[in-house]
Design a protein around this motif. Structure first.
Motif, PDB file in Angstrom:
ATOM      1  N   ASP A  33       1.041  -1.101  -0.056  1.00 43.79           N
ATOM      2  CA  ASP A  33       0.270   0.033  -0.126  1.00 43.79           C
ATOM      3  C   ASP A  33       0.882   1.215   0.117  1.00 43.79           C
ATOM      4  OD1 ASP A  33      -2.302  -1.572   0.218  1.00 43.79           O
ATOM      5  OD2 ASP A  33      -2.466  -1.143   2.302  1.00 43.79           O
ATOM      6  N   ILE A  34       0.479   2.255  -0.894  1.00 47.55           N
ATOM      7  CA  ILE A  34       1.267   3.279  -0.860  1.00 47.55           C
ATOM      8  C   ILE A  34       0.188   4.587  -0.321  1.00 47.55           C
ATOM      9  CG2 ILE A  34       2.288   5.227  -2.241  1.00 47.55           C
ATOM     10  CD1 ILE A  34       3.983   2.660  -2.454  1.00 47.55           C
ATOM     11  N   PRO A  35       0.627   4.972   0.911  1.00 45.34           N
ATOM     12  CA  PRO A  35      -0.190   5.900   1.611  1.00 45.34           C
ATOM     13  C   PRO A  35      -0.050   7.568   0.938  1.00 45.34           C
ATOM     14  CG  PRO A  35       1.642   5.393   2.927  1.00 45.34           C
ATOM     15  CD  PRO A  35       1.813   4.693   1.971  1.00 45.34           C
ATOM     16  N   GLN A  36      -1.114   8.099   0.903  1.00 47.13           N
ATOM     17  CA  GLN A  36      -0.807   9.504   0.393  1.00 47.13           C
ATOM     18  C   GLN A  36      -0.064  10.331   1.122  1.00 47.13           C
ATOM     19  OE1 GLN A  36      -4.973  11.623   0.626  1.00 47.13           O
ATOM     20  NE2 GLN A  36      -4.341  12.915  -1.180  1.00 47.13           N
ATOM     21  N   GLY A  37       0.607  11.283   0.284  1.00 48.64           N
ATOM     22  CA  GLY A  37       1.427  12.291   0.696  1.00 48.64           C
ATOM     23  C   GLY A  37       2.831  11.761   1.329  1.00 48.64           C
ATOM     24  N   ASP A  38       3.217  10.382   0.962  1.00 41.97           N
ATOM     25  CA  ASP A  38       4.514  10.207   1.293  1.00 41.97           C
ATOM     26  C   ASP A  38       5.225   9.766   0.242  1.00 41.97           C
ATOM     27  OD1 ASP A  38       3.883  10.005   3.908  1.00 41.97           O
ATOM     28  OD2 ASP A  38       4.093   7.411   4.133  1.00 41.97           O
ATOM     29  N   LEU A  39       6.742   9.968   0.298  1.00 42.68           N
ATOM     30  CA  LEU A  39       7.583   9.553  -0.569  1.00 42.68           C
ATOM     31  C   LEU A  39       8.328   8.035  -0.182  1.00 42.68           C
ATOM     32  CD1 LEU A  39      10.568  11.793  -1.980  1.00 42.68           C
ATOM     33  CD2 LEU A  39      10.488   9.181  -1.974  1.00 42.68           C
ATOM     34  N   THR A  40       8.104   7.152  -1.207  1.00 42.70           N
ATOM     35  CA  THR A  40       8.305   5.586  -1.126  1.00 42.70           C
ATOM     36  C   THR A  40       9.301   5.285  -1.801  1.00 42.70           C
ATOM     37  OG1 THR A  40       5.989   5.188  -0.293  1.00 42.70           O
ATOM     38  CG2 THR A  40       7.440   3.149  -1.070  1.00 42.70           C
ATOM     39  N   ALA A  41      10.599   4.841  -1.441  1.00 42.52           N
ATOM     40  CA  ALA A  41      11.630   4.418  -2.408  1.00 42.52           C
ATOM     41  C   ALA A  41      11.677   2.877  -2.669  1.00 42.52           C
ATOM     42  CB  ALA A  41      12.957   4.762  -1.879  1.00 42.52           C
ATOM     43  N   ILE A  42      11.831   2.492  -3.935  1.00 43.54           N
ATOM     44  CA  ILE A  42      11.889   1.109  -4.009  1.00 43.54           C
ATOM     45  C   ILE A  42      13.296   0.723  -4.394  1.00 43.54           C
ATOM     46  CG2 ILE A  42      11.031  -0.688  -5.424  1.00 43.54           C
ATOM     47  CD1 ILE A  42       8.498   0.557  -5.613  1.00 43.54           C
ATOM     48  N   MET A  43      13.848  -0.080  -3.723  1.00 44.91           N
ATOM     49  CA  MET A  43      15.348  -0.427  -3.860  1.00 44.91           C
ATOM     50  C   MET A  43      15.590  -1.763  -4.080  1.00 44.91           C
ATOM     51  SD  MET A  43      18.014   1.609  -1.444  1.00 44.91           S
ATOM     52  CE  MET A  43      19.190   1.927  -2.963  1.00 44.91           C
ATOM     53  N   GLY A  44      16.735  -2.308  -4.820  1.00 42.68           N
ATOM     54  CA  GLY A  44      17.099  -3.687  -4.834  1.00 42.68           C
ATOM     55  C   GLY A  44      18.266  -3.740  -6.107  1.00 42.68           C
ATOM     56  N   PRO A  45      18.875  -5.027  -6.181  1.00 43.55           N
ATOM     57  CA  PRO A  45      19.835  -4.924  -6.892  1.00 43.55           C
ATOM     58  C   PRO A  45      19.229  -5.269  -8.278  1.00 43.55           C
ATOM     59  CG  PRO A  45      19.793  -7.161  -5.639  1.00 43.55           C
ATOM     60  CD  PRO A  45      18.692  -6.069  -4.883  1.00 43.55           C
ATOM     61  N   SER A  46      20.259  -5.165  -9.396  1.00 41.79           N
ATOM     62  CA  SER A  46      19.816  -5.462 -10.751  1.00 41.79           C
ATOM     63  C   SER A  46      19.211  -6.587 -10.675  1.00 41.79           C
ATOM     64  CB  SER A  46      21.010  -5.299 -11.740  1.00 41.79           C
ATOM     65  OG  SER A  46      20.708  -5.144 -12.938  1.00 41.79           O
ATOM     66  N   GLY A  47      17.823  -6.519 -11.388  1.00 40.99           N
ATOM     67  CA  GLY A  47      17.266  -7.866 -11.787  1.00 40.99           C
ATOM     68  C   GLY A  47      16.176  -8.275 -10.343  1.00 40.99           C
TER      69      GLY A  47
END
Length: 245
Positions: A33-47
């Motif tokens: 779930d992505i809440p309103q008004g937040d900055l969410t980062a998605i990280m992970g290695p290549s692939g």
């Protein structure tokens, strides 16, 4: 909007490319779930599946299974024209390589989403936006007359001009030097704090993730860690732990 205040919801997303023994399982049961008004980062290695996840959340790709809802509307089963309309109304997108139209001025590039929709900008909001992104004195320049950082500012203003429900940014600093990249990160953080702009950012840079309210770490198509904001050092440490697991 959903009952829990999430503007983007994903439920048990899988994405498989190919069939049989050569099949690649890019996503394997991702829910978030992505809440309103937040900055969410998605990280992970290549692939790890982070770009695949972003493209599915933004309606640019369809999952093999699972559901995505944006502002309460399930998008996975929408036809092309309804999906295009929903994206136009709800989604802004910033790419690593800017994706500006070379024959248009900075101002025309920023206004492009509204022009396509046959809409006019709110003049006061538009002027404030150009000021905030530092483009007020660059509005008549074409992309070839702008630095990489200025081009990315145009791209961010273009994504913000329609006041989208959610802004997706795919490696927004990936094509910039560190000083310029830092300025772009400050700008993105400011759009969250000033406009309440819900933002989802895919990044491989720890310093980019460190500006986020929340960081999701992907590995092998699954969310393996979910951190509330973290320092650059904590992000690097988490990435090392995931790589060693």
């Amino acid at each position: 909007m959903s009952m829990n205040g999430a503007v983007v919801q994903a439920n048990d997303l899988t994405r498989t490319y190919g069939v049989g023994e050569t099949a690649v399982h890019a996503l394997q049961g991702v829910s978030l779930d992505i809440p309103q008004g937040d900055l969410t980062a998605i990280m992970g290695p290549s692939g790890s599946g982070k770009s695949t996840l972003m493209h599915i959340l933004a309606g640019l790709d369809k999952p093999t299974a699972g559901e995505v809802a944006i502002a309460g509307t399930p998008i996975t089963r929408l036809g092309d024209s309804d999906l295009t309309k929903l994206r136009r109304e709800h989604i802004g997108f910033v790419f690593q390589f800017f994706n500006l139209l070379p024959m248009l001025t900075a101002e025309e590039n920023v206004l492009l989403p509204l022009s396509i929709a046959g809409e006019k900008p709110d003049a006061a909001f538009f002027e404030t936006l150009l000021d905030n992104v530092g483009l007020a004195d660059r509005r008549t320049h074409r992309p070839s007359e702008l630095s990489g950082g200025q081009q990315q500012r145009v791209a961010i203003a273009r994504a913000l001009v329609s006041r989208p429900t959610v802004l997706f940014a795919d490696e927004p600093t990936g094509n910039l030097d560190s000083t310029t990249g830092h300025e772009i990160l400050v700008l993105m953080r400011d759009s969250v704090d000033s406009y309440g702009q819900t933002t989802v950012m895919v990044t491989h840079e720890a310093r980019a993730a460190a500006i986020a309210d929340r960081i999701l770490f992907l590995a092998d198509g699954q969310i393996v860690r979910d951190l509330p904001g973290a320092t650059q050092h904590e992000v690097l440490k988490t990435l090392e732990e995931i790589a060693a697991a």
